[in-house]
Design a protein around this motif. Structure first.
Motif, mmCIF file in Angstrom:
data_model
loop_
_atom_site.group_PDB
_atom_site.id
_atom_site.type_symbol
_atom_site.label_atom_id
_atom_site.label_comp_id
_atom_site.label_asym_id
_atom_site.label_seq_id
_atom_site.Cartn_x
_atom_site.Cartn_y
_atom_site.Cartn_z
ATOM 1 N N TYR A 51 0.839 -1.197 0.000
ATOM 2 C CA TYR A 51 0.000 0.000 0.000
ATOM 3 C C TYR A 51 0.875 1.249 0.000
ATOM 4 O O TYR A 51 1.827 1.345 0.781
ATOM 5 C CB TYR A 51 -0.876 0.005 1.261
ATOM 6 C CG TYR A 51 -1.843 1.159 1.333
ATOM 7 C CD1 TYR A 51 -3.003 1.156 0.571
ATOM 8 C CD2 TYR A 51 -1.595 2.248 2.169
ATOM 9 C CE1 TYR A 51 -3.909 2.201 0.636
ATOM 10 C CE2 TYR A 51 -2.494 3.293 2.243
ATOM 11 C CZ TYR A 51 -3.643 3.264 1.480
ATOM 12 O OH TYR A 51 -4.533 4.308 1.538
ATOM 13 N N ALA A 104 -7.538 1.692 2.994
ATOM 14 C CA ALA A 104 -7.798 2.832 2.097
ATOM 15 C C ALA A 104 -9.159 3.452 2.403
ATOM 16 O O ALA A 104 -9.313 4.683 2.374
ATOM 17 C CB ALA A 104 -7.742 2.360 0.646
ATOM 18 N N SER A 120 -4.061 11.913 -2.151
ATOM 19 C CA SER A 120 -5.427 11.425 -1.904
ATOM 20 C C SER A 120 -5.751 10.077 -2.551
ATOM 21 O O SER A 120 -6.894 9.638 -2.525
ATOM 22 C CB SER A 120 -6.425 12.462 -2.413
ATOM 23 O OG SER A 120 -6.297 12.577 -3.824
ATOM 24 N N VAL A 121 -4.759 9.446 -3.154
ATOM 25 C CA VAL A 121 -5.060 8.173 -3.825
ATOM 26 C C VAL A 121 -4.338 7.020 -3.111
ATOM 27 O O VAL A 121 -3.127 7.069 -2.901
ATOM 28 C CB VAL A 121 -4.642 8.209 -5.324
ATOM 29 C CG1 VAL A 121 -4.946 6.857 -5.996
ATOM 30 C CG2 VAL A 121 -5.360 9.330 -6.065
ATOM 31 N N GLY A 122 -5.100 6.026 -2.714
ATOM 32 C CA GLY A 122 -4.501 4.828 -2.108
ATOM 33 C C GLY A 122 -4.138 3.868 -3.238
ATOM 34 O O GLY A 122 -5.007 3.481 -4.010
ATOM 35 N N GLU A 125 -8.986 5.570 5.746
ATOM 36 C CA GLU A 125 -8.165 6.796 5.831
ATOM 37 C C GLU A 125 -8.948 7.963 5.245
ATOM 38 O O GLU A 125 -9.238 7.965 4.038
ATOM 39 C CB GLU A 125 -6.845 6.602 5.073
ATOM 40 C CG GLU A 125 -5.871 5.686 5.797
ATOM 41 C CD GLU A 125 -4.530 5.498 5.074
ATOM 42 O OE1 GLU A 125 -3.660 4.836 5.642
ATOM 43 O OE2 GLU A 125 -4.352 6.011 3.953
ATOM 44 N N GLU A 179 -8.093 10.889 4.393
ATOM 45 C CA GLU A 179 -7.423 11.664 3.325
ATOM 46 C C GLU A 179 -7.568 10.981 1.969
ATOM 47 O O GLU A 179 -7.460 11.622 0.926
ATOM 48 C CB GLU A 179 -5.914 11.795 3.616
ATOM 49 C CG GLU A 179 -5.559 12.432 4.935
ATOM 50 C CD GLU A 179 -5.589 11.420 6.088
ATOM 51 O OE1 GLU A 179 -6.009 10.264 5.860
ATOM 52 O OE2 GLU A 179 -5.232 11.796 7.215
ATOM 53 N N VAL A 180 -7.799 9.684 2.003
ATOM 54 C CA VAL A 180 -7.869 8.941 0.737
ATOM 55 C C VAL A 180 -9.259 9.086 0.138
ATOM 56 O O VAL A 180 -10.266 8.802 0.768
ATOM 57 C CB VAL A 180 -7.526 7.445 0.972
ATOM 58 C CG1 VAL A 180 -7.844 6.599 -0.267
ATOM 59 C CG2 VAL A 180 -6.059 7.298 1.320
ATOM 60 N N VAL A 193 -9.100 4.964 -4.935
ATOM 61 C CA VAL A 193 -8.128 3.865 -4.831
ATOM 62 C C VAL A 193 -7.754 3.394 -6.237
ATOM 63 O O VAL A 193 -8.603 3.367 -7.136
ATOM 64 C CB VAL A 193 -8.747 2.678 -4.043
ATOM 65 C CG1 VAL A 193 -7.752 1.529 -3.890
ATOM 66 C CG2 VAL A 193 -9.283 3.120 -2.690
ATOM 67 N N ARG A 251 0.456 5.720 -0.461
ATOM 68 C CA ARG A 251 -0.435 6.851 -0.735
ATOM 69 C C ARG A 251 0.243 7.684 -1.801
ATOM 70 O O ARG A 251 1.416 8.039 -1.647
ATOM 71 C CB ARG A 251 -0.650 7.665 0.541
ATOM 72 C CG ARG A 251 -1.529 8.872 0.351
ATOM 73 C CD ARG A 251 -2.924 8.630 0.875
ATOM 74 N NE ARG A 251 -2.897 8.440 2.320
ATOM 75 C CZ ARG A 251 -2.752 9.456 3.193
ATOM 76 N NH1 ARG A 251 -2.623 10.690 2.774
ATOM 77 N NH2 ARG A 251 -2.738 9.213 4.488
#
Ligand SMILES: CCCCCCC/C=C/C(=O)SCCNC(=O)CCNC(=O)[C@H](O)C(C)(C)COP(=O)(O)OP(=O)(O)OC[C@H]1O[C@@H](n2cnc3c(N)ncnc32)[C@H](O)[C@@H]1OP(=O)(O)O
Length: 719
Positions: free
Chosen positions: A4, A39, A10-12, A42, A44-45, A48, A6
């Motif tokens: 994983y 994801a 903002s994208v996991g 979170e 902020e995410v 995905v 980031r």
């Protein structure tokens, strides 16, 4: 496993990590479940992306796990959870998305593919169906006709075709993950309801019932007893006729039957067998991973009959410069025209330019002086081949590999005609040589690992599945064919008809029974070989007893037909009759039936009722027994080699895995017991006498096929 990261705030990014193809093993599935949860939790995410490491999205479920106890999170709820996620999930497809890999992507809300990627649902080729929702989601996304095509054939499609179907949303020539990340940022706030494929209606053409009927008929005709293609049609029909949840239930039921079937086991064994043959070894200990091939840039083909033409086409299509030699002017002109036609038709089918300029034609063997490798494909006559090898050895540069396309003659005798016998190997192609996938690479006692490695690599480059085998009469394929053909003839002598024998073999799954196949290949081919071997009796003054050769039972039926000019399809008469020479529609021939009656009467043979079981057991078990002898003699390294040869070269039904796998499925003790039974009834037929290795394997408790090599090693070391 999965990783994983980031990205862009903002994208996991979830990266599948399971080399070599990021298959969905238990650990990978666990990784996806855990990282999706992370994801989604979170704040902020916002979206995905799922991708695979090393430029490969995912090769599907891990086939190695199928044989054992499945553990880890199941695939279906994992994919449902992705589809149900509250944040957009984008699949970044590089390399391949196959099977469960594509089903995973179908659970995502968007799919971005690299222009060179390929996608597909090949589960049918493993005896399965797309059982992780693929049979229900794909028709909802791309429509029933296209989904039926992809799911029943298992074919891979290019990214461009996938875009046309609407299977992917966008294709790119750039870094797919970067493009997917940007895409994910853009769609972060978009509503997702319209992106969940399971909620789509399954749009059907108005004549969908007719379509299903047609596809079912086609599949039944072409599947020849395979059950997975039928289940695939049934699963797609469920998608077209039932709500999603009920369709999923039907998919589950159908999959449960397939998953534990013998056919699935056979097809999955065969998947790994195809790959195992690339890891060849020789009795000397030379191996694929320690023997380096030499590059071949320019090759030559000597003799432009049917085989030579096909080989020339295969080489030219793969990009090799070819010198094609035929000594007779008329034959050369005919061959040139035929080869150009084959290249043009092939190029048209594949949408490329024909490789006509890759070939230089000539009548003089001197023109091959500077090539790296020669494939001799002259008539199957040892004296002629020896002469050609002497000439080649004198003309070619000393480093040239000299290969023979013989279908069974002694490679060593040819090697002895040359200055560098270590550079001589057999390359036995199967007709038509530019179409058939199989290549037997035959090493003689003098062949070097370099020559074997080079021929194996050349085979790979021209798209063949190459199997390295030792030198003996008929090599592996034709050596095993002999007892099979012999039993078929004996069965006719004892009361069967060609139609009945063929029907039994075709019901087993062969595309053609032994007699229809012989009519197609031409009965005169074997006749000439038998004459050269002093077996066929064209003239009664030879004094040979009609049905005996060297104390063994012999059937002259094939020879007698040839003496009547019945060579099969090409003469319009053989084991069957045809409307005209060249016609392919075989019809039972009353003449042949009377001929068999007269023959039996002449030899005081009393016809008895032969049943289905006897035909199958005598034809197949005698062939399998020869397979065990081949393993015992070290001509094939393992059962996989034999099975690959039989599926690709002799149309053995793939869903039975190959003759040796079939023997394991039937049970080695049963094969042994039935051979003993038939040998007792026919003591003058040595091919029915169970061989030592078969007895040894049974005595060792009939270990699984994967363990046979250990027993084989022991048997060989005792010899
Ligand atoms: C009740 C249970 C429900 C379960 C639901 C399950 C639903 C889903 C089912 C599936 O996904 S079945 C699998 C579908 N996928 C495939 O059929 C793809 C098979 N692989 C290939 O076609 C090719 O390998 C490839 C991916 C196109 C790559 O070809 P390439 O020529 O580049 O390499 P190969 O020599 O073929 O393969 C390299 C290496 O990888 C092994 N391998 C490939 N795919 C898988 C796989 N799916 N699982 C396990 N191992 C795989 C292959 O065997 C090779 O390894 P070696 O055998 O040489 O050691």
């Amino acid at each position: 496993m999965a990783q994983y990261t980031r990205v862009s705030g903002s994208v996991g990014l979830i990266t599948l990590q399971s080399p070599p193809v990021n298959a969905l093993s238990a650990a990978v599935r666990q990784g996806i479940v855990d990282l999706m949860q992370r994801a989604l939790s979170e704040p902020e995410v916002k979206s995905v992306v799922i991708c695979g490491q090393n430029g490969i999205f995912c090769g599907g479920a891990d086939i190695k796990e199928f044989g054992g106890q499945m553990s880890g999170p199941p695939l279906i709820p994992m994919i449902h959870a992705i589809e149900a996620a509250s944040k957009p999930v984008v699949a970044a497809i590089e390399g391949i998305a196959l099977g469960g890999g594509l089903e995973l992507a179908l659970g995502c809300h968007y799919r971005i593919a690299h222009s060179k990627a390929r996608v597909g649902l090949p589960e049918v080729t493993l005896g399965l169906l797309p059982g992780a929702g693929g049979s229900q989601r794909l028709p909802r996304l791309i429509g029933v006709p296209a989904a039926l095509d992809l799911i029943t054939t298992g074919r891979h499609v290019t990214a461009a075709e996938a875009l046309k179907f609407g299977l992917v949303d966008q294709i790119t020539d750039h870094n797919t993950v970067n493009v997917a990340v940007k895409f994910a940022q853009r769609v972060a706030d978009q509503p997702l309801d319209a992106r969940r494929i399971s909620t789509y209606p399954c749009l059907c053409p108005s004549d969908v019932a007719v379509l299903f009927e047609e596809v079912m008929q086609r599949v039944r005709r072409t599947a020849r007893g395979a059950i997975a293609p039928i289940a695939c049609v049934q699963a797609v029909r469920a998608a077209a006729t039932l709500p999603y949840n009920q369709g999923m239930e039907r998919e589950r039921e159908l999959m449960a039957t397939l998953f534990t079937s013998g056919q699935a086991r056979a097809l999955q064994y065969f998947f790994f067998a195809q790959r195992a043959v690339g890891r060849w070894s020789m009795p000397s200990g030379a191996r694929w991973d320690t023997s380096k091939p030499r590059p071949v840039h320019k090759a030559a083909v000597i003799g432009l009959g049917t085989m030579g033409r096909g080989i020339t086409v295969a080489l030219a299509q793969a990009g090799f410069s070819v010198v094609a030699v035929e000594t007779q002017e008329k034959q050369l002109m005919e061959a040139k025209q035929a080869i150009s036609g084959m290249l043009e038709r092939g190029a048209k089918r594949r949408g490329v330019a024909p490789a006509l300029d890759k070939i230089n034609y000539g009548r003089n063997i001197q023109s091959v002086a500077d090539v790296d490798l020669v494939i001799e494909a002259v008539f199957e006559d040892m004296a002629l081949k020896k002469k050609v090898f002497q000439q080649l050895s004198a003309v070619c540069k000393p480093s040239t590999f000299l290969c023979s396309n013989t279908s069974g003659l002694d490679i060593d005798q040819l090697a002895c005609q040359t200055r560098n016998p270590e550079l001589v190997v057999g390359m036995h192609f199967f007709a038509p040589a530019h179409v058939m996938k199989l290549l037997e690479v035959v090493y003689g006692p003098k062949s070097s690992p370099l020559a074997v490695a080079t021929a194996m690599q050349l085979g790979k480059k021209i798209g063949k599945v190459s199997v390295a085998v030792g030198n003996c009469r008929g090599f592996v394929g034709n050596r095993m064919l002999k007892p099979y053909l012999e039993q078929a003839l004996f069965l006719l002598e004892e009361g069967a008809t060609p139609e009945f024998v063929d029907q039994v073999l075709e019901e087993f799954g062969f595309a053609m029974g032994v007699f229809r196949m012989s009519d197609l290949s031409g009965l005169d081919v074997g006749w000439k070989v038998r004459m050269a071997d002093g077996l066929a009796m064209p003239d009664p003054t030879t004094g040979q007893p009609t049905r005996l050769r060297q104390g063994r039972r012999y059937s002259p039926l094939g020879d007698l037909l040839c003496e009547q000019g019945r060579f099969g399809q090409k003469t319009g008469r053989g084991w069957y009759q045809y409307d005209k020479p060249g016609s392919q529609v075989a019809k039972p021939d009353p003449w042949l039936h009377s001929f068999l009656d007269e023959y039996r009467a002449r030899h005081a043979l009393v016809a008895h009722r032969i049943d289905h079981q006897e035909v199958l057991e005598r034809c197949l078990y005698s062939m399998i027994n020869e397979g065990f002898r081949i393993l015992e003699d070290g001509i094939a390294a393992g059962p996989e080699d034999i099975d690959v040869i039989y599926v690709f070269g002799y149309s053995w039904p793939r869903h039975h895995g190959g003759p040796m796998f079939y023997a394991a499925t039937v049970g080695l003790n049963k094969v042994l017991e039935r051979l003993e039974h038939y040998y007792q009834a026919h003591p003058d037929v040595p091919s029915l006498q169970p061989c030592h290795l078969l007895r040894k394997l049974v005595a060792s408790g009939s270990p699984p096929i994967q363990k046979w090599r250990e027993v084989i090693k022991k048997v060989r070391s005792q010899l």
